[in-house]
Design a protein around this motif. Sequence first.
Motif, PDB file in Angstrom:
ATOM      1  N   UNK A 147       0.829  -1.206   0.000  1.00  0.00           N
ATOM      2  CA  UNK A 147       0.000   0.000   0.000  1.00  0.00           C
ATOM      3  C   UNK A 147       0.861   1.253   0.000  1.00  0.00           C
ATOM      4  N   UNK A 148       1.980   1.156   0.711  1.00  0.00           N
ATOM      5  CA  UNK A 148       2.903   2.279   0.810  1.00  0.00           C
ATOM      6  C   UNK A 148       4.330   1.731   0.747  1.00  0.00           C
ATOM      7  N   UNK A 149       5.196   2.427   0.017  1.00  0.00           N
ATOM      8  CA  UNK A 149       6.607   2.021  -0.059  1.00  0.00           C
ATOM      9  C   UNK A 149       7.480   3.240   0.241  1.00  0.00           C
ATOM     10  N   UNK A 150       8.373   3.109   1.220  1.00  0.00           N
ATOM     11  CA  UNK A 150       9.275   4.222   1.539  1.00  0.00           C
ATOM     12  C   UNK A 150      10.682   3.903   1.037  1.00  0.00           C
ATOM     13  N   UNK A 151      11.321   4.934   0.501  1.00  0.00           N
ATOM     14  CA  UNK A 151      12.602   4.794  -0.208  1.00  0.00           C
ATOM     15  C   UNK A 151      13.504   5.970   0.147  1.00  0.00           C
ATOM     16  N   UNK A 152      14.796   5.720   0.240  1.00  0.00           N
ATOM     17  CA  UNK A 152      15.748   6.815   0.422  1.00  0.00           C
ATOM     18  C   UNK A 152      16.537   7.045  -0.861  1.00  0.00           C
ATOM     19  N   UNK A 153      17.077   8.242  -1.023  1.00  0.00           N
ATOM     20  CA  UNK A 153      17.877   8.541  -2.205  1.00  0.00           C
ATOM     21  C   UNK A 153      19.336   8.177  -2.055  1.00  0.00           C
ATOM     22  N   UNK A 154      19.875   8.336  -0.849  1.00  0.00           N
ATOM     23  CA  UNK A 154      21.336   8.346  -0.695  1.00  0.00           C
ATOM     24  C   UNK A 154      21.984   6.979  -0.607  1.00  0.00           C
ATOM     25  N   UNK A 155      21.199   5.924  -0.413  1.00  0.00           N
ATOM     26  CA  UNK A 155      21.828   4.607  -0.226  1.00  0.00           C
ATOM     27  C   UNK A 155      22.064   3.942  -1.588  1.00  0.00           C
ATOM     28  N   UNK A 156      21.383   2.861  -1.878  1.00  0.00           N
ATOM     29  CA  UNK A 156      21.702   2.073  -3.072  1.00  0.00           C
ATOM     30  C   UNK A 156      21.333   2.782  -4.366  1.00  0.00           C
ATOM     31  N   UNK A 157      20.448   3.786  -4.289  1.00  0.00           N
ATOM     32  CA  UNK A 157      20.100   4.537  -5.497  1.00  0.00           C
ATOM     33  C   UNK A 157      21.189   5.526  -5.900  1.00  0.00           C
ATOM     34  N   UNK A 158      22.110   5.820  -4.969  1.00  0.00           N
ATOM     35  CA  UNK A 158      23.237   6.712  -5.249  1.00  0.00           C
ATOM     36  C   UNK A 158      22.790   8.148  -5.541  1.00  0.00           C
ATOM     37  N   UNK A 159      21.693   8.556  -4.937  1.00  0.00           N
ATOM     38  CA  UNK A 159      21.224   9.932  -5.074  1.00  0.00           C
ATOM     39  C   UNK A 159      21.841  10.824  -4.007  1.00  0.00           C
ATOM     40  N   UNK A 160      21.435  12.106  -4.000  1.00  0.00           N
ATOM     41  CA  UNK A 160      21.949  13.022  -2.978  1.00  0.00           C
ATOM     42  C   UNK A 160      21.363  12.700  -1.602  1.00  0.00           C
ATOM     43  N   UNK A 161      22.038  13.121  -0.568  1.00  0.00           N
ATOM     44  CA  UNK A 161      21.462  13.039   0.780  1.00  0.00           C
ATOM     45  C   UNK A 161      20.237  13.953   0.849  1.00  0.00           C
ATOM     46  N   UNK A 162      19.387  13.694   1.829  1.00  0.00           N
ATOM     47  CA  UNK A 162      18.212  14.549   1.998  1.00  0.00           C
ATOM     48  C   UNK A 162      17.167  14.356   0.918  1.00  0.00           C
ATOM     49  N   UNK A 163      17.127  13.154   0.327  1.00  0.00           N
ATOM     50  CA  UNK A 163      16.092  12.865  -0.668  1.00  0.00           C
ATOM     51  C   UNK A 163      15.437  11.523  -0.348  1.00  0.00           C
ATOM     52  N   UNK A 164      14.187  11.407  -0.733  1.00  0.00           N
ATOM     53  CA  UNK A 164      13.459  10.154  -0.544  1.00  0.00           C
ATOM     54  C   UNK A 164      12.216  10.142  -1.398  1.00  0.00           C
ATOM     55  N   UNK A 165      11.539   9.013  -1.378  1.00  0.00           N
ATOM     56  CA  UNK A 165      10.311   8.857  -2.161  1.00  0.00           C
ATOM     57  C   UNK A 165       9.293   8.085  -1.349  1.00  0.00           C
ATOM     58  N   UNK A 166       8.039   8.438  -1.547  1.00  0.00           N
ATOM     59  CA  UNK A 166       6.940   7.633  -1.012  1.00  0.00           C
ATOM     60  C   UNK A 166       6.094   7.197  -2.197  1.00  0.00           C
ATOM     61  N   UNK A 167       5.933   5.884  -2.339  1.00  0.00           N
ATOM     62  CA  UNK A 167       5.072   5.348  -3.393  1.00  0.00           C
ATOM     63  C   UNK A 167       3.758   4.928  -2.737  1.00  0.00           C
ATOM     64  N   UNK A 168       2.660   5.415  -3.284  1.00  0.00           N
ATOM     65  CA  UNK A 168       1.348   5.169  -2.684  1.00  0.00           C
ATOM     66  C   UNK A 168       0.486   4.379  -3.668  1.00  0.00           C
ATOM     67  N   UNK A 169       0.013   3.246  -3.236  1.00  0.00           N
ATOM     68  CA  UNK A 169      -0.876   2.435  -4.065  1.00  0.00           C
ATOM     69  C   UNK A 169      -2.230   3.152  -4.203  1.00  0.00           C
ATOM     70  N   UNK A 170      -2.683   3.405  -5.437  1.00  0.00           N
ATOM     71  CA  UNK A 170      -3.943   4.148  -5.606  1.00  0.00           C
ATOM     72  C   UNK A 170      -5.146   3.412  -5.004  1.00  0.00           C
ATOM     73  N   UNK A 171      -5.007   2.098  -4.821  1.00  0.00           N
ATOM     74  CA  UNK A 171      -6.099   1.339  -4.185  1.00  0.00           C
ATOM     75  C   UNK A 171      -6.225   1.733  -2.711  1.00  0.00           C
ATOM     76  N   UNK A 172      -5.087   1.999  -2.082  1.00  0.00           N
ATOM     77  CA  UNK A 172      -5.090   2.348  -0.651  1.00  0.00           C
ATOM     78  C   UNK A 172      -5.320   3.834  -0.420  1.00  0.00           C
ATOM     79  N   UNK A 173      -4.960   4.645  -1.414  1.00  0.00           N
ATOM     80  CA  UNK A 173      -4.952   6.105  -1.226  1.00  0.00           C
ATOM     81  C   UNK A 173      -6.253   6.671  -0.631  1.00  0.00           C
ATOM     82  N   UNK A 174      -7.437   6.230  -1.083  1.00  0.00           N
ATOM     83  CA  UNK A 174      -8.668   6.826  -0.521  1.00  0.00           C
ATOM     84  C   UNK A 174      -8.845   6.567   0.976  1.00  0.00           C
ATOM     85  N   UNK A 175      -8.159   5.546   1.506  1.00  0.00           N
ATOM     86  CA  UNK A 175      -8.292   5.251   2.939  1.00  0.00           C
ATOM     87  C   UNK A 175      -7.339   6.074   3.795  1.00  0.00           C
ATOM     88  N   UNK A 176      -6.389   6.749   3.172  1.00  0.00           N
ATOM     89  CA  UNK A 176      -5.350   7.459   3.924  1.00  0.00           C
ATOM     90  C   UNK A 176      -5.794   8.869   4.288  1.00  0.00           C
TER      91      UNK A 176
END
Length: 391
Positions: free
Chosen positions: A204-233
């Motif tokens: 339903x929800x996936x949390x991700x950081x930028x700076x670890x295995x993705x090799x992005x800058x520090x201070x970055x991240x992503x939240x992926x939200x399943x549209x099926x779950x979104x109306x309940x949030x």
Amino acid sequence: MIDLDRVRADTPGCQEQVFLDSAGSSLPPEPVLAEVVGHLRREAEVGGYRAEAERAEDLAAGYQVAADFFGCAPTDVAFTDSATRSWLLGMSAVPLAAGDRILVSQVEYGSNAIALMQRAQECGATVELVPSAEDGSISVPALTAMLDERVKLVSVVHMPTNGGLVNPAKEIIDAAHQVGAIALLDACQTAGQRRVRLDELGADLISVTGRKWLRGPRGTGLLVVNPVAAPRLRPPLVDQHSADWTGLGEWTLRQDARVHELWESSIADRLGLIAALRYAGELGIDEIQAAVVARADFLRAELSALPGVTVHDLGTERGGIVTFTVAGVDGEEVKKALVDKNITLSVGGTTGALLDMTARGLAQVVRASPHYFVSQQQLVRFVAAVAEIAA
Ligand SMILES: *Cc1c(COP(=O)(O)O)cnc(C)c1O
């Protein structure tokens, strides 16, 4: 196959240094660096608003880049400033009431656990521990036996911060859905080193950081939200980006995942994260995973053969985190001796995964996390250095 010469050429920091800390904070490749530094320079020339407007198309395209990477729609993606922020936003948006049950596992991440316990205390919910299977992964049968309709949230750590174990995320998420619970996947240690896709995992929800295995800058991240779950949030923190203000007492929340974003963010860092996602996407996540697993497996085999060295990774399926201790030598001393040889890694204490470390009687582990850009000669150099420390 990953073109090792090319990725190493893109990574100045890995030439002399044996860099084994991609589970901590990895080395961004040149294209990421160019985006971040270039945008900061542009902001200094024309101001942050004009600089952002110039990159409007690239910023908008970033949602599609993330969507392709995580197997979802662009409207399912929110850019944030860390994995913890993403996880907190997701967790706090799950409606909870007195008597509700929340399930966590032995490898729950420290920051997640603390926030969850505090929220549970405030709303009268309980936090309960799902037992581990014999191999150390989350036991799906034990989880299934605990489920009832009072379980509202199941927290799944895909790979813990303190070991290479990969949890059976799909099975756990499917089980949680049998009672209608929200499944929140902490993919902080897996995103960028192995497949993490909404269309495959169904979280339903996936949390991700930028700076670890993705090799992005520090201070970055992503939240992926399943549209099926979104109306309940119920997004707890909203601003004039997440909602339209239409009058006194009137506002309309956005319908997509960007409801979890705030108006202000570091545009340079976001451009850097988008570049990192593109870079990983172009290499291919399956190729990345094969390269990382091969390196980690090699290190586990070599380290466990050394007298005085114990490898601590649990699990049957394993990824890029290799944890070990050296008998009679404090982890910080090991780390320091390695830094002197230009080898970089981390030492983890109990706070990152208190329940797991305590249950296994571990006060600390040394953590080596080799990414695909580490060469075979460098791995050998590292093993030899550990052997020297242990002798
Ligand atoms: C590092 C880590 C986090 C936190 O990530 P941040 O980007 O520091 O917020 C969460 N979960 C796990 C398993 C981690 O290893």
